[in-house]
Design a protein around this motif. Structure first.
Motif, PDB file in Angstrom:
ATOM      1  N   VAL A  71       0.846  -1.205   0.000  1.00 47.02           N
ATOM      2  CA  VAL A  71       0.000   0.000   0.000  1.00 47.02           C
ATOM      3  C   VAL A  71       0.878   1.251   0.000  1.00 47.02           C
ATOM      4  O   VAL A  71       0.633   2.194  -0.764  1.00 47.02           O
ATOM      5  N   ASP A  72       1.915   1.249   0.832  1.00 45.26           N
ATOM      6  CA  ASP A  72       2.799   2.414   0.898  1.00 45.26           C
ATOM      7  C   ASP A  72       3.484   2.676  -0.442  1.00 45.26           C
ATOM      8  O   ASP A  72       3.633   3.826  -0.851  1.00 45.26           O
ATOM      9  N   ALA A  73       3.876   1.617  -1.150  1.00 40.26           N
ATOM     10  CA  ALA A  73       4.504   1.782  -2.464  1.00 40.26           C
ATOM     11  C   ALA A  73       3.524   2.429  -3.443  1.00 40.26           C
ATOM     12  O   ALA A  73       3.903   3.302  -4.227  1.00 40.26           O
ATOM     13  N   ARG A  74       2.270   2.014  -3.403  1.00 35.22           N
ATOM     14  CA  ARG A  74       1.260   2.593  -4.302  1.00 35.22           C
ATOM     15  C   ARG A  74       1.014   4.055  -3.961  1.00 35.22           C
ATOM     16  O   ARG A  74       0.874   4.888  -4.851  1.00 35.22           O
ATOM     17  N   LEU A  75       0.945   4.369  -2.684  1.00 32.03           N
ATOM     18  CA  LEU A  75       0.708   5.758  -2.292  1.00 32.03           C
ATOM     19  C   LEU A  75       1.888   6.647  -2.697  1.00 32.03           C
ATOM     20  O   LEU A  75       1.687   7.787  -3.122  1.00 32.03           O
ATOM     21  N   ARG A  76       3.105   6.126  -2.597  1.00 34.66           N
ATOM     22  CA  ARG A  76       4.268   6.897  -3.046  1.00 34.66           C
ATOM     23  C   ARG A  76       4.220   7.124  -4.550  1.00 34.66           C
ATOM     24  O   ARG A  76       4.700   8.136  -5.051  1.00 34.66           O
ATOM     25  N   ARG A  77       3.633   6.198  -5.272  1.00 32.58           N
ATOM     26  CA  ARG A  77       3.519   6.327  -6.739  1.00 32.58           C
ATOM     27  C   ARG A  77       2.688   7.547  -7.120  1.00 32.58           C
ATOM     28  O   ARG A  77       2.877   8.115  -8.204  1.00 32.58           O
ATOM     29  N   GLU A  84      -4.946   5.505 -12.227  1.00 30.81           N
ATOM     30  CA  GLU A  84      -5.490   4.173 -12.501  1.00 30.81           C
ATOM     31  C   GLU A  84      -4.534   3.077 -12.028  1.00 30.81           C
ATOM     32  O   GLU A  84      -4.963   2.061 -11.499  1.00 30.81           O
ATOM     33  N   ASP A  85      -3.234   3.299 -12.196  1.00 33.92           N
ATOM     34  CA  ASP A  85      -2.245   2.327 -11.733  1.00 33.92           C
ATOM     35  C   ASP A  85      -2.295   2.202 -10.211  1.00 33.92           C
ATOM     36  O   ASP A  85      -2.284   1.095  -9.673  1.00 33.92           O
ATOM     37  N   VAL A  86      -2.371   3.324  -9.531  1.00 35.98           N
ATOM     38  CA  VAL A  86      -2.442   3.305  -8.061  1.00 35.98           C
ATOM     39  C   VAL A  86      -3.738   2.633  -7.616  1.00 35.98           C
ATOM     40  O   VAL A  86      -3.733   1.788  -6.715  1.00 35.98           O
ATOM     41  N   HIS A  87      -4.849   2.966  -8.249  1.00 37.36           N
ATOM     42  CA  HIS A  87      -6.124   2.359  -7.890  1.00 37.36           C
ATOM     43  C   HIS A  87      -6.089   0.850  -8.072  1.00 37.36           C
ATOM     44  O   HIS A  87      -6.525   0.085  -7.211  1.00 37.36           O
ATOM     45  N   ARG A  88      -5.531   0.416  -9.196  1.00 37.48           N
ATOM     46  CA  ARG A  88      -5.417  -1.021  -9.475  1.00 37.48           C
ATOM     47  C   ARG A  88      -4.567  -1.707  -8.403  1.00 37.48           C
ATOM     48  O   ARG A  88      -4.920  -2.762  -7.887  1.00 37.48           O
ATOM     49  N   GLY A  89      -3.447  -1.095  -8.041  1.00 34.57           N
ATOM     50  CA  GLY A  89      -2.572  -1.668  -7.024  1.00 34.57           C
ATOM     51  C   GLY A  89      -3.223  -1.724  -5.652  1.00 34.57           C
ATOM     52  O   GLY A  89      -3.086  -2.712  -4.923  1.00 34.57           O
ATOM     53  N   LEU A  90      -3.948  -0.671  -5.287  1.00 36.16           N
ATOM     54  CA  LEU A  90      -4.639  -0.667  -3.994  1.00 36.16           C
ATOM     55  C   LEU A  90      -5.767  -1.700  -3.982  1.00 36.16           C
ATOM     56  O   LEU A  90      -5.987  -2.379  -2.978  1.00 36.16           O
ATOM     57  N   ARG A  91      -6.465  -1.822  -5.088  1.00 33.52           N
ATOM     58  CA  ARG A  91      -7.532  -2.822  -5.186  1.00 33.52           C
ATOM     59  C   ARG A  91      -6.956  -4.233  -5.058  1.00 33.52           C
ATOM     60  O   ARG A  91      -7.510  -5.084  -4.357  1.00 33.52           O
ATOM     61  N   ASP A  92      -5.805  -4.478  -5.700  1.00 36.24           N
ATOM     62  CA  ASP A  92      -5.155  -5.785  -5.597  1.00 36.24           C
ATOM     63  C   ASP A  92      -4.693  -6.066  -4.171  1.00 36.24           C
ATOM     64  O   ASP A  92      -4.816  -7.194  -3.680  1.00 36.24           O
ATOM     65  N   ALA A  93      -4.165  -5.055  -3.507  1.00 31.00           N
ATOM     66  CA  ALA A  93      -3.721  -5.225  -2.117  1.00 31.00           C
ATOM     67  C   ALA A  93      -4.914  -5.544  -1.213  1.00 31.00           C
ATOM     68  O   ALA A  93      -4.818  -6.389  -0.314  1.00 31.00           O
ATOM     69  N   LEU A  94      -6.031  -4.896  -1.464  1.00 25.69           N
ATOM     70  CA  LEU A  94      -7.231  -5.163  -0.669  1.00 25.69           C
ATOM     71  C   LEU A  94      -7.758  -6.567  -0.941  1.00 25.69           C
ATOM     72  O   LEU A  94      -8.128  -7.291  -0.014  1.00 25.69           O
ATOM     73  N   ALA A  95      -7.766  -6.968  -2.193  1.00 23.52           N
ATOM     74  CA  ALA A  95      -8.227  -8.316  -2.538  1.00 23.52           C
ATOM     75  C   ALA A  95      -7.319  -9.373  -1.929  1.00 23.52           C
ATOM     76  O   ALA A  95      -7.780 -10.457  -1.541  1.00 23.52           O
ATOM     77  N   ALA A  96      -6.036  -9.079  -1.820  1.00 25.61           N
ATOM     78  CA  ALA A  96      -5.087 -10.035  -1.242  1.00 25.61           C
ATOM     79  C   ALA A  96      -5.395 -10.296   0.233  1.00 25.61           C
ATOM     80  O   ALA A  96      -5.076 -11.366   0.752  1.00 25.61           O
TER      81      ALA A  96
END
Length: 104
Positions: free
Chosen positions: A47-53, A70-82
């Motif tokens: 999550v921190d890596a995505r927020l830094r992005r 969109e890249d950050v949203h996708r990464g945060l969504r993937d982290a939440l799904a994980a």
């Protein structure tokens, strides 16, 4: 409001965009400027890596922001799904019903 005229003389009204007048008095910012929005670490590396992005958008023109967001949203969504994929302790409601007998 006055209608712009279509001449090339000083009375012509033009926008400040690419077709507008070139000169220091009409120049916009030299380039993208950072918003200066701080990001508080969450403690989750993904999550921190995505927020830094998000800071990458500070160095791009507005037309490039959507790709970053969109890249950050996708990464945060993937982290939440994980989170749903990780095994963890059972929830209190499921353990309560199977381990306690409240009959008198």
């Amino acid at each position: 409001m006055e209608e712009p005229t279509s001449g090339q003389g000083p009375e012509a009204v033009t926008g400040g965009g690419p077709a507008g007048p070139a000169g220091p008095e009409h120049a916009g910012p030299a380039g993208p400027e950072p918003l200066g929005v701080g990001v508080t670490p969450t403690g989750d590396a993904a999550v921190d890596a995505r927020l830094r992005r998000l800071a990458d958008a500070d160095h791009l023109p507005v037309s490039g922001h959507l790709e970053v967001y969109e890249d950050v949203h996708r990464g945060l969504r993937d982290a939440l799904a994980a989170l749903d994929q990780r095994p963890g302790p059972p929830t209190p409601s499921s353990t309560f019903s199977t381990t306690h007998d409240n009959r008198s």
